[in-house]
Design a protein around this motif. Structure first.
Motif, PDB file in Angstrom:
ATOM      1  N   ILE A  53      37.462  30.090-130.423  1.00 48.10           N
ATOM      2  CA  ILE A  53      38.127  30.817-129.464  1.00 48.10           C
ATOM      3  C   ILE A  53      37.261  30.268-128.437  1.00 48.10           C
ATOM      4  O   ILE A  53      38.683  31.073-126.943  1.00 48.10           O
ATOM      5  CB  ILE A  53      37.213  32.480-129.422  1.00 48.10           C
ATOM      6  CG1 ILE A  53      34.988  32.419-129.639  1.00 48.10           C
ATOM      7  CG2 ILE A  53      37.642  33.137-130.635  1.00 48.10           C
ATOM      8  CD1 ILE A  53      34.573  34.130-128.798  1.00 48.10           C
ATOM      9  N   GLY A  54      36.874  29.384-128.259  1.00 43.88           N
ATOM     10  CA  GLY A  54      36.907  28.448-126.610  1.00 43.88           C
ATOM     11  C   GLY A  54      35.407  27.143-126.986  1.00 43.88           C
ATOM     12  O   GLY A  54      34.887  27.007-127.748  1.00 43.88           O
ATOM     13  N   ILE A  55      35.954  26.177-125.842  1.00 44.86           N
ATOM     14  CA  ILE A  55      35.329  25.259-125.986  1.00 44.86           C
ATOM     15  C   ILE A  55      35.575  24.490-124.479  1.00 44.86           C
ATOM     16  O   ILE A  55      35.908  24.644-123.778  1.00 44.86           O
ATOM     17  CB  ILE A  55      36.468  23.777-126.313  1.00 44.86           C
ATOM     18  CG1 ILE A  55      36.759  24.412-128.085  1.00 44.86           C
ATOM     19  CG2 ILE A  55      35.939  23.172-126.980  1.00 44.86           C
ATOM     20  CD1 ILE A  55      37.405  23.789-129.447  1.00 44.86           C
ATOM     21  N   CYS A 100      25.121  21.543-136.741  1.00 49.50           N
ATOM     22  CA  CYS A 100      26.446  21.401-136.979  1.00 49.50           C
ATOM     23  C   CYS A 100      26.778  19.612-137.196  1.00 49.50           C
ATOM     24  O   CYS A 100      26.451  19.544-136.346  1.00 49.50           O
ATOM     25  CB  CYS A 100      27.150  21.753-136.015  1.00 49.50           C
ATOM     26  SG  CYS A 100      29.134  21.475-136.153  1.00 49.50           S
ATOM     27  N   ASP A 101      27.180  20.238-138.299  1.00 50.44           N
ATOM     28  CA  ASP A 101      27.032  18.731-138.937  1.00 50.44           C
ATOM     29  C   ASP A 101      28.620  17.991-139.584  1.00 50.44           C
ATOM     30  O   ASP A 101      28.766  16.761-139.631  1.00 50.44           O
ATOM     31  CB  ASP A 101      26.077  18.515-140.420  1.00 50.44           C
ATOM     32  CG  ASP A 101      26.026  16.955-141.292  1.00 50.44           C
ATOM     33  OD1 ASP A 101      25.686  16.487-139.575  1.00 50.44           O
ATOM     34  OD2 ASP A 101      25.696  16.670-141.926  1.00 50.44           O
ATOM     35  N   GLU A 136      29.910  33.571-131.891  1.00 49.32           N
ATOM     36  CA  GLU A 136      28.488  32.410-131.922  1.00 49.32           C
ATOM     37  C   GLU A 136      28.473  31.000-131.827  1.00 49.32           C
ATOM     38  O   GLU A 136      29.855  30.994-130.684  1.00 49.32           O
ATOM     39  CB  GLU A 136      27.702  32.219-133.603  1.00 49.32           C
ATOM     40  CG  GLU A 136      27.727  32.960-134.379  1.00 49.32           C
ATOM     41  CD  GLU A 136      26.639  33.425-134.650  1.00 49.32           C
ATOM     42  OE1 GLU A 136      25.350  32.980-133.466  1.00 49.32           O
ATOM     43  OE2 GLU A 136      26.504  34.419-134.574  1.00 49.32           O
ATOM     44  N   ARG A 137      28.040  30.741-131.616  1.00 45.98           N
ATOM     45  CA  ARG A 137      28.059  28.810-130.518  1.00 45.98           C
ATOM     46  C   ARG A 137      27.324  27.691-130.926  1.00 45.98           C
ATOM     47  O   ARG A 137      25.866  27.892-131.493  1.00 45.98           O
ATOM     48  CB  ARG A 137      27.646  28.706-128.935  1.00 45.98           C
ATOM     49  CG  ARG A 137      27.542  27.133-128.342  1.00 45.98           C
ATOM     50  CD  ARG A 137      27.008  28.121-126.656  1.00 45.98           C
ATOM     51  NE  ARG A 137      25.573  28.304-126.860  1.00 45.98           N
ATOM     52  CZ  ARG A 137      24.749  26.649-126.877  1.00 45.98           C
ATOM     53  NH1 ARG A 137      24.835  25.473-127.452  1.00 45.98           N
ATOM     54  NH2 ARG A 137      23.511  27.127-127.562  1.00 45.98           N
ATOM     55  N   VAL A 138      28.224  26.377-131.754  1.00 47.89           N
ATOM     56  CA  VAL A 138      27.432  25.419-131.645  1.00 47.89           C
ATOM     57  C   VAL A 138      27.203  24.503-131.034  1.00 47.89           C
ATOM     58  O   VAL A 138      28.813  24.657-130.293  1.00 47.89           O
ATOM     59  CB  VAL A 138      27.753  25.052-132.864  1.00 47.89           C
ATOM     60  CG1 VAL A 138      27.052  26.006-133.665  1.00 47.89           C
ATOM     61  CG2 VAL A 138      29.218  24.842-133.037  1.00 47.89           C
ATOM     62  N   TYR A 139      26.399  23.342-130.726  1.00 45.85           N
ATOM     63  CA  TYR A 139      26.802  22.175-129.287  1.00 45.85           C
ATOM     64  C   TYR A 139      26.844  21.311-130.845  1.00 45.85           C
ATOM     65  O   TYR A 139      26.835  20.599-131.480  1.00 45.85           O
ATOM     66  CB  TYR A 139      25.482  21.895-128.549  1.00 45.85           C
ATOM     67  CG  TYR A 139      25.471  20.989-128.099  1.00 45.85           C
ATOM     68  CD1 TYR A 139      26.400  20.933-126.466  1.00 45.85           C
ATOM     69  CD2 TYR A 139      24.638  19.417-127.715  1.00 45.85           C
ATOM     70  CE1 TYR A 139      26.752  20.298-125.854  1.00 45.85           C
ATOM     71  CE2 TYR A 139      25.226  18.733-127.727  1.00 45.85           C
ATOM     72  CZ  TYR A 139      25.922  18.770-126.477  1.00 45.85           C
ATOM     73  OH  TYR A 139      26.096  17.653-124.933  1.00 45.85           O
ATOM     74  N   VAL A 154      30.564  19.634-126.393  1.00 42.56           N
ATOM     75  CA  VAL A 154      30.947  19.827-126.824  1.00 42.56           C
ATOM     76  C   VAL A 154      30.157  21.192-126.806  1.00 42.56           C
ATOM     77  O   VAL A 154      29.908  21.767-128.039  1.00 42.56           O
ATOM     78  CB  VAL A 154      32.037  19.951-127.544  1.00 42.56           C
ATOM     79  CG1 VAL A 154      33.173  19.027-125.979  1.00 42.56           C
ATOM     80  CG2 VAL A 154      32.267  20.003-128.520  1.00 42.56           C
ATOM     81  N   ASN A 155      30.215  22.770-126.369  1.00 48.73           N
ATOM     82  CA  ASN A 155      29.545  23.822-127.148  1.00 48.73           C
ATOM     83  C   ASN A 155      31.454  24.576-127.490  1.00 48.73           C
ATOM     84  O   ASN A 155      31.878  24.279-127.003  1.00 48.73           O
ATOM     85  CB  ASN A 155      29.532  24.522-125.563  1.00 48.73           C
ATOM     86  CG  ASN A 155      28.209  24.234-124.747  1.00 48.73           C
ATOM     87  OD1 ASN A 155      27.191  24.472-126.170  1.00 48.73           O
ATOM     88  ND2 ASN A 155      27.903  23.720-123.653  1.00 48.73           N
ATOM     89  N   ILE A 156      31.073  24.741-128.509  1.00 48.81           N
ATOM     90  CA  ILE A 156      32.353  25.413-129.595  1.00 48.81           C
ATOM     91  C   ILE A 156      32.054  26.575-129.855  1.00 48.81           C
ATOM     92  O   ILE A 156      30.770  26.943-130.289  1.00 48.81           O
ATOM     93  CB  ILE A 156      32.563  24.875-130.633  1.00 48.81           C
ATOM     94  CG1 ILE A 156      32.936  23.103-130.342  1.00 48.81           C
ATOM     95  CG2 ILE A 156      33.896  25.523-131.617  1.00 48.81           C
ATOM     96  CD1 ILE A 156      33.079  22.484-131.364  1.00 48.81           C
ATOM     97  N   TYR A 157      32.490  27.181-129.809  1.00 50.33           N
ATOM     98  CA  TYR A 157      32.493  29.319-129.577  1.00 50.33           C
ATOM     99  C   TYR A 157      33.051  29.788-130.966  1.00 50.33           C
ATOM    100  O   TYR A 157      34.520  29.283-130.534  1.00 50.33           O
ATOM    101  CB  TYR A 157      32.641  29.770-128.308  1.00 50.33           C
ATOM    102  CG  TYR A 157      32.254  29.062-126.588  1.00 50.33           C
ATOM    103  CD1 TYR A 157      30.349  30.287-127.016  1.00 50.33           C
ATOM    104  CD2 TYR A 157      31.905  28.367-126.000  1.00 50.33           C
ATOM    105  CE1 TYR A 157      29.822  29.415-125.152  1.00 50.33           C
ATOM    106  CE2 TYR A 157      31.048  27.626-124.852  1.00 50.33           C
ATOM    107  CZ  TYR A 157      30.358  28.585-125.231  1.00 50.33           C
ATOM    108  OH  TYR A 157      28.944  28.040-124.008  1.00 50.33           O
ATOM    109  N   PHE A 158      33.102  30.733-131.310  1.00 55.93           N
ATOM    110  CA  PHE A 158      33.793  31.306-132.075  1.00 55.93           C
ATOM    111  C   PHE A 158      33.569  32.598-133.149  1.00 55.93           C
ATOM    112  O   PHE A 158      32.194  33.076-132.431  1.00 55.93           O
ATOM    113  CB  PHE A 158      34.000  29.600-133.712  1.00 55.93           C
ATOM    114  CG  PHE A 158      31.869  30.305-134.203  1.00 55.93           C
ATOM    115  CD1 PHE A 158      31.780  30.178-135.304  1.00 55.93           C
ATOM    116  CD2 PHE A 158      31.460  28.272-133.515  1.00 55.93           C
ATOM    117  CE1 PHE A 158      30.173  30.450-135.946  1.00 55.93           C
ATOM    118  CE2 PHE A 158      30.004  28.621-134.298  1.00 55.93           C
ATOM    119  CZ  PHE A 158      29.662  29.375-135.434  1.00 55.93           C
TER     120      PHE A 158
END
Length: 79
Positions: A5-7, A72-73, A40-43, A23-27
């Motif tokens: 939903i966002g980067i 996140c791998d 959630e968010r992963v960097y 990048v922060n990836i929002y999902f």
């Protein structure tokens, strides 16, 4: 299954003074217990992102892979 939903680009200084970019990836993804979705968010660093073989885009449905430390791998677009 997660939906992006966002980067947002991000950069900071590491412990040794080096520049770290990523990048922060929002999902969102369905809740395992309950109704609806969680957000959630992963960097992910740019170095790691380049190894994914996939460039995330808003609206994509993806599978997110984590290493044993919960980082996140990997990420793959679902077809």
């Amino acid at each position: 299954m997660a939906k992006i939903i966002g980067i947002r680009k991000s950069s900071f200084k590491g412990d040794r003074g080096e520049d770290i970019t990523g990048v922060n990836i929002y999902f969102t993804e369905p809740l395992e217990k309950g109704e609806g979705f969680s957000a959630e968010r992963v960097y992910v660093t740019m170095d790691k992102l380049s190894k994914f073989g996939y460039q995330p885009k808003v609206g994509d449905e993806v599978t997110i892979y984590y290493n044993r430390f919960g980082k996140c791998d990997g990420m793959a677009k679902r077809s």
